[in-house]
Design an enzyme around this catalytic site. Structure first.
Site, PDB file in Angstrom:
ATOM      1  N   GLU A  89       0.834  -1.202   0.000  1.00 33.14           N
ATOM      2  CA  GLU A  89       0.000   0.000   0.000  1.00 33.14           C
ATOM      3  C   GLU A  89       0.872   1.256   0.000  1.00 33.14           C
ATOM      4  O   GLU A  89       1.862   1.341   0.737  1.00 33.14           O
ATOM      5  CB  GLU A  89      -0.865   0.035   1.265  1.00 33.14           C
ATOM      6  CG  GLU A  89      -1.766  -1.169   1.434  1.00 33.14           C
ATOM      7  CD  GLU A  89      -3.160  -0.957   0.878  1.00 33.14           C
ATOM      8  OE1 GLU A  89      -3.338  -0.026   0.066  1.00 33.14           O
ATOM      9  OE2 GLU A  89      -4.061  -1.712   1.262  1.00 33.14           O
ATOM     10  N   CYS A 102       2.688   8.461   2.030  1.00 35.34           N
ATOM     11  CA  CYS A 102       2.889   7.446   3.067  1.00 35.34           C
ATOM     12  C   CYS A 102       3.324   6.155   2.386  1.00 35.34           C
ATOM     13  O   CYS A 102       2.591   5.618   1.546  1.00 35.34           O
ATOM     14  CB  CYS A 102       1.585   7.238   3.848  1.00 35.34           C
ATOM     15  SG  CYS A 102       1.700   5.976   5.137  1.00 35.34           S
ATOM     16  N   CYS A 109       3.305  -6.849   8.210  1.00 35.20           N
ATOM     17  CA  CYS A 109       4.002  -6.322   9.386  1.00 35.20           C
ATOM     18  C   CYS A 109       4.069  -7.403  10.459  1.00 35.20           C
ATOM     19  O   CYS A 109       3.075  -8.079  10.727  1.00 35.20           O
ATOM     20  CB  CYS A 109       3.273  -5.093   9.931  1.00 35.20           C
ATOM     21  SG  CYS A 109       4.141  -4.301  11.314  1.00 35.20           S
ATOM     22  N   CYS A 113       0.348  -4.977  16.751  1.00 35.15           N
ATOM     23  CA  CYS A 113      -0.423  -3.953  17.453  1.00 35.15           C
ATOM     24  C   CYS A 113      -1.918  -4.279  17.324  1.00 35.15           C
ATOM     25  O   CYS A 113      -2.412  -4.510  16.215  1.00 35.15           O
ATOM     26  CB  CYS A 113      -0.123  -2.574  16.880  1.00 35.15           C
ATOM     27  SG  CYS A 113       1.609  -2.085  17.050  1.00 35.15           S
ATOM     28  N   CYS A 116      -4.451  -2.279  14.827  1.00 29.71           N
ATOM     29  CA  CYS A 116      -3.979  -1.992  13.469  1.00 29.71           C
ATOM     30  C   CYS A 116      -4.364  -3.111  12.510  1.00 29.71           C
ATOM     31  O   CYS A 116      -4.078  -4.284  12.763  1.00 29.71           O
ATOM     32  CB  CYS A 116      -2.460  -1.810  13.485  1.00 29.71           C
ATOM     33  SG  CYS A 116      -1.755  -1.430  11.858  1.00 29.71           S
ATOM     34  N   GLY A 160       4.360  -2.234   7.632  1.00 35.08           N
ATOM     35  CA  GLY A 160       5.660  -2.687   8.101  1.00 35.08           C
ATOM     36  C   GLY A 160       6.245  -1.873   9.240  1.00 35.08           C
ATOM     37  O   GLY A 160       5.785  -0.782   9.569  1.00 35.08           O
ATOM     38  N   SER A 215       5.593   5.236  18.112  1.00 39.81           N
ATOM     39  CA  SER A 215       4.201   4.908  18.424  1.00 39.81           C
ATOM     40  C   SER A 215       4.112   4.560  19.906  1.00 39.81           C
ATOM     41  O   SER A 215       4.540   3.489  20.329  1.00 39.81           O
ATOM     42  CB  SER A 215       3.723   3.734  17.566  1.00 39.81           C
ATOM     43  OG  SER A 215       3.605   4.124  16.222  1.00 39.81           O
ATOM     44  N   CYS A 333      -4.308   6.044   8.836  1.00 38.40           N
ATOM     45  CA  CYS A 333      -3.309   5.398   9.689  1.00 38.40           C
ATOM     46  C   CYS A 333      -3.894   4.152  10.361  1.00 38.40           C
ATOM     47  O   CYS A 333      -4.937   4.210  10.991  1.00 38.40           O
ATOM     48  CB  CYS A 333      -2.842   6.401  10.741  1.00 38.40           C
ATOM     49  SG  CYS A 333      -1.557   5.772  11.814  1.00 38.40           S
TER      50      CYS A 333
END
Length: 347
Positions: A89, A102, A109, A113, A116, A160, A215, A333
């Site tokens: 993406e 972005c 990834c 999290c 996400c 990632g 983060s 995000c």
């Protein structure tokens, strides 16, 4: 995978061009990164025979569009196909006076999290330096963007964990920042990490590097461990120690990103704890109200709660609320999971 031209520095190109004068490598380098040719045969500074030879031996290495989605707010989400047909993406967020791209650093990834969508994919592989840079070149070509005339920002906040692909991320950064190449300013490229402590130390030693964003997403060790399981390996305490020791440049602040989850980490007490955690750092905070998605067990807090959280943090340090972009096309995000158009309606 075949060796591509995109991703090579001048020294790499000189090795590829065995027997050619050294200046040929520079001509190719500038054509690919500064002039942003879409085909090696377009490099008119080279002899026709050399152009044909290069084109027959080496793919240029730009990604191909597998799908494109356009948001009501102008955001574009691209699903880009790589040489091995894996997809990533890339998102363009145009705004008045600036554009932000972005980009992804991995296919999927490995950092799980809990809020996400990308985490639901797991990790498929790292991207090469060329695949990282190729995303930027693709968007710049497609939208006629220029580092000379446009305020262009690059954020490594797509798919990632960039610090788990650090050698390729750093090489890509050199290519993005080289004045003889793409020519971005170091102030306009940011890397976001979940907090890989040894790699933060390693990044700080690099002479050419992006700005660093962390983060955070929690105000206590226990809370962060639940939301970001990587904290079990790299504790909040050790993360903050690495941040305190991080060698900021004179113009630089650390950025801490904080995704607000309704009823989980968004209380006034959480805000006060965040202030206490970051009190001795040269930092700013970006708040992100959760961007929802299928399979995510959290909710977005009300605007009033976001404002209250911000007002507490802002008394002690700069604190901004990141405006959601491209939510309707799963481009915001935490939403990048190769979601197909049909899934928008079902979410």
């Amino acid at each position: 995978m075949a060796q591509t031209i995109v991703g090579l520095e001048v020294g790499d190109l000189q090795q590829v061009l065995e027997g050619q004068p050294a200046f040929r490598a520079r001509q190719i380098y500038e054509a690919v990164y500064r002039q942003r040719v879409s085909d090696l045969v377009q490099i008119t500074a080279l002899p026709v025979s050399l152009r044909k030879e290069l084109a027959s031996k080496f793919p240029l290495g730009l990604p191909q569009v597998a799908a494109e989605y356009k948001s009501v707010d102008g955001t574009r989400r691209y699903l880009l196909a790589l040489e091995d047909q894996k997809t990533i993406e890339t998102v363009l967020m145009p705004e008045e006076g600036r554009d932000t791209i972005c980009i992804s650093s991995q296919v999927g990834c490995p950092v799980n999290c809990q809020f996400c969508l990308t985490a639901l994919m797991g990790l498929e592989r790292n991207l090469t330096a060329g695949e990282i840079v190729g995303q930027v070149l693709f968007v710049m070509q497609t939208h006629q963007l220029s580092t000379g005339s446009d305020r262009l920002n690059i954020v490594m906040m797509g798919m990632g964990e960039p610090l788990l692909n650090l050698p390729n991320v750093i090489k890509a950064t050199r290519l993005l920042l080289d004045p003889n190449g793409i020519g971005l300013s170091p102030r306009r490229i940011t890397l976001s990490t979940a907090g890989i402590v040894p790699k933060i130390v390693e990044l700080g030693r690099e002479p050419i590097r992006p700005k660093l964003a962390i983060s955070l997403n929690a105000s206590t060790e226990e809370q962060r461990r639940e939301l970001m399981p990587i904290t079990r390996k790299y504790s909040l305490k050790d993360l903050l120690a690495a941040c305190k020791a991080y060698p900021l440049r004179k113009w630089e602040k650390l950025t801490f990103e904080y995704v607000l989850l309704k009823g989980v980490n968004d209380t006034d007490a959480d805000a006060r704890r965040v202030v206490k955690l970051l009190a001795h750092l040269n930092a700013k905070v970006n708040l992100i109200a959760l961007n929802p998605g299928p399979g995510i067990a959290f909710e977005t807090p009300d605007a009033g709660r976001v404002d209250a959280f911000q007002s507490i943090v802002r008394r002690s340090m700069p604190c901004f609320v990141r405006k959601p972009r491209g939510r309707d096309i799963f481009a915001a995000c935490g939403q990048l999971k190769r979601v197909e158009n049909s899934e928008f309606k079902n979410s």
